[in-house]
Design a protein around this motif. Structure first.
Motif, PDB file in Angstrom:
ATOM      1  N   MET A   1       0.835  -1.172   0.000  1.00  0.00           N
ATOM      2  CA  MET A   1       0.000   0.000   0.000  1.00  0.00           C
ATOM      3  C   MET A   1       0.887   1.245   0.000  1.00  0.00           C
ATOM      4  N   SER A   2       0.528   2.222  -0.833  1.00  0.00           N
ATOM      5  CA  SER A   2       1.359   3.412  -0.941  1.00  0.00           C
ATOM      6  C   SER A   2       0.985   4.446   0.116  1.00  0.00           C
ATOM      7  N   GLU A   3       1.905   5.335   0.326  1.00  0.00           N
ATOM      8  CA  GLU A   3       1.697   6.406   1.294  1.00  0.00           C
ATOM      9  C   GLU A   3       0.814   7.484   0.683  1.00  0.00           C
ATOM     10  N   GLU A   4      -0.002   8.112   1.510  1.00  0.00           N
ATOM     11  CA  GLU A   4      -0.835   9.208   1.033  1.00  0.00           C
ATOM     12  C   GLU A   4      -0.066  10.514   1.149  1.00  0.00           C
ATOM     13  N   VAL A   5      -0.298  11.387   0.173  1.00  0.00           N
ATOM     14  CA  VAL A   5       0.344  12.690   0.167  1.00  0.00           C
ATOM     15  C   VAL A   5      -0.726  13.776   0.098  1.00  0.00           C
ATOM     16  N   GLN A   6      -0.416  14.910   0.671  1.00  0.00           N
ATOM     17  CA  GLN A   6      -1.325  16.049   0.647  1.00  0.00           C
ATOM     18  C   GLN A   6      -1.147  16.782  -0.668  1.00  0.00           C
ATOM     19  N   ILE A   7      -2.263  17.044  -1.354  1.00  0.00           N
ATOM     20  CA  ILE A   7      -2.139  17.785  -2.603  1.00  0.00           C
ATOM     21  C   ILE A   7      -2.808  19.154  -2.540  1.00  0.00           C
ATOM     22  N   ALA A   8      -3.645  19.377  -1.520  1.00  0.00           N
ATOM     23  CA  ALA A   8      -4.285  20.682  -1.384  1.00  0.00           C
ATOM     24  C   ALA A   8      -4.788  20.858   0.042  1.00  0.00           C
ATOM     25  N   VAL A   9      -4.918  22.118   0.439  1.00  0.00           N
ATOM     26  CA  VAL A   9      -5.498  22.469   1.733  1.00  0.00           C
ATOM     27  C   VAL A   9      -6.558  23.538   1.486  1.00  0.00           C
ATOM     28  N   PHE A  10      -7.728  23.334   2.069  1.00  0.00           N
ATOM     29  CA  PHE A  10      -8.847  24.250   1.893  1.00  0.00           C
ATOM     30  C   PHE A  10      -9.274  24.799   3.250  1.00  0.00           C
ATOM     31  N   SER A  11      -9.712  26.044   3.284  1.00  0.00           N
ATOM     32  CA  SER A  11     -10.242  26.592   4.524  1.00  0.00           C
ATOM     33  C   SER A  11     -11.752  26.397   4.601  1.00  0.00           C
ATOM     34  N   ASP A  12     -12.342  25.967   3.497  1.00  0.00           N
ATOM     35  CA  ASP A  12     -13.784  25.767   3.415  1.00  0.00           C
ATOM     36  C   ASP A  12     -14.085  24.305   3.098  1.00  0.00           C
ATOM     37  N   ILE A  13     -14.874  23.659   3.938  1.00  0.00           N
ATOM     38  CA  ILE A  13     -15.194  22.240   3.750  1.00  0.00           C
ATOM     39  C   ILE A  13     -15.934  22.005   2.436  1.00  0.00           C
ATOM     40  N   ASN A  14     -16.762  22.959   2.008  1.00  0.00           N
ATOM     41  CA  ASN A  14     -17.516  22.782   0.764  1.00  0.00           C
ATOM     42  C   ASN A  14     -16.591  22.745  -0.450  1.00  0.00           C
ATOM     43  N   GLU A  15     -15.608  23.624  -0.474  1.00  0.00           N
ATOM     44  CA  GLU A  15     -14.627  23.595  -1.568  1.00  0.00           C
ATOM     45  C   GLU A  15     -13.859  22.280  -1.563  1.00  0.00           C
ATOM     46  N   ALA A  16     -13.512  21.819  -0.376  1.00  0.00           N
ATOM     47  CA  ALA A  16     -12.785  20.553  -0.260  1.00  0.00           C
ATOM     48  C   ALA A  16     -13.628  19.398  -0.782  1.00  0.00           C
ATOM     49  N   GLU A  17     -14.913  19.392  -0.462  1.00  0.00           N
ATOM     50  CA  GLU A  17     -15.806  18.328  -0.934  1.00  0.00           C
ATOM     51  C   GLU A  17     -15.956  18.362  -2.455  1.00  0.00           C
ATOM     52  N   ILE A  18     -16.005  19.552  -3.031  1.00  0.00           N
ATOM     53  CA  ILE A  18     -16.090  19.672  -4.493  1.00  0.00           C
ATOM     54  C   ILE A  18     -14.828  19.122  -5.147  1.00  0.00           C
ATOM     55  N   ALA A  19     -13.673  19.470  -4.602  1.00  0.00           N
ATOM     56  CA  ALA A  19     -12.412  18.956  -5.142  1.00  0.00           C
ATOM     57  C   ALA A  19     -12.350  17.437  -5.019  1.00  0.00           C
ATOM     58  N   LYS A  20     -12.778  16.920  -3.885  1.00  0.00           N
ATOM     59  CA  LYS A  20     -12.798  15.470  -3.686  1.00  0.00           C
ATOM     60  C   LYS A  20     -13.706  14.802  -4.713  1.00  0.00           C
ATOM     61  N   VAL A  54      -4.192  12.012  -1.329  1.00  0.00           N
ATOM     62  CA  VAL A  54      -4.309  10.969  -2.346  1.00  0.00           C
ATOM     63  C   VAL A  54      -3.125  10.014  -2.214  1.00  0.00           C
ATOM     64  N   PRO A  55      -3.289   8.771  -2.689  1.00  0.00           N
ATOM     65  CA  PRO A  55      -2.124   7.878  -2.728  1.00  0.00           C
ATOM     66  C   PRO A  55      -1.044   8.491  -3.612  1.00  0.00           C
ATOM     67  N   GLU A  56       0.184   8.279  -3.223  1.00  0.00           N
ATOM     68  CA  GLU A  56       1.318   8.906  -3.901  1.00  0.00           C
ATOM     69  C   GLU A  56       1.308   8.699  -5.415  1.00  0.00           C
ATOM     70  N   GLU A  57       0.911   7.515  -5.863  1.00  0.00           N
ATOM     71  CA  GLU A  57       0.946   7.249  -7.303  1.00  0.00           C
ATOM     72  C   GLU A  57      -0.126   8.013  -8.087  1.00  0.00           C
ATOM     73  N   PHE A  58      -1.089   8.630  -7.406  1.00  0.00           N
ATOM     74  CA  PHE A  58      -2.129   9.427  -8.063  1.00  0.00           C
ATOM     75  C   PHE A  58      -1.892  10.928  -7.912  1.00  0.00           C
ATOM     76  N   ALA A  59      -0.835  11.326  -7.223  1.00  0.00           N
ATOM     77  CA  ALA A  59      -0.619  12.730  -6.896  1.00  0.00           C
ATOM     78  C   ALA A  59      -0.512  13.615  -8.140  1.00  0.00           C
ATOM     79  N   GLU A  60       0.261  13.213  -9.107  1.00  0.00           N
ATOM     80  CA  GLU A  60       0.438  14.036 -10.304  1.00  0.00           C
ATOM     81  C   GLU A  60      -0.879  14.200 -11.057  1.00  0.00           C
TER      82      GLU A  60
END
Length: 79
Positions: A1-20, A54-60
């Motif tokens: 299993m690969s390590e997860e990496v952070q690709i974005a930080v949001f101050s608004d949960i709604n924006e984060a949910e849209i990105a997800k 996201v898993p590291e292999e999906f980061a790009e």
């Protein structure tokens, strides 16, 4: 299993949910992490942010999808 990496930080949960949702609809597995003390301090989301992971292999791929979405949104704003 690969390590997860952070690709974005949001101050608004709604924006984060849209990105997800964007990533998930394009086959990119992801999760949101945040700490609001079990709902007792929702303002911590604004301070600490909601992290899109996201898993590291999906980061790009994930970064490209988010960049394309931001560019499209900016283009719409200019019209």
């Amino acid at each position: 299993m690969s390590e997860e990496v952070q690709i974005a930080v949001f101050s608004d949960i709604n924006e984060a949910e849209i990105a997800k949702a964007l990533l998930m609809s394009n086959g990119v597995p992801c999760i949101l992490t945040d700490d609001d003390a079990g709902g007792m301090y929702p303002q911590l989301r604004q301070t600490l942010g909601v992290h899109l992971m996201v898993p590291e292999e999906f980061a790009e791929q994930a970064r490209e999808l988010l960049d394309d979405a931001r560019a499209a949104a900016e283009e719409d704003d200019q019209e």
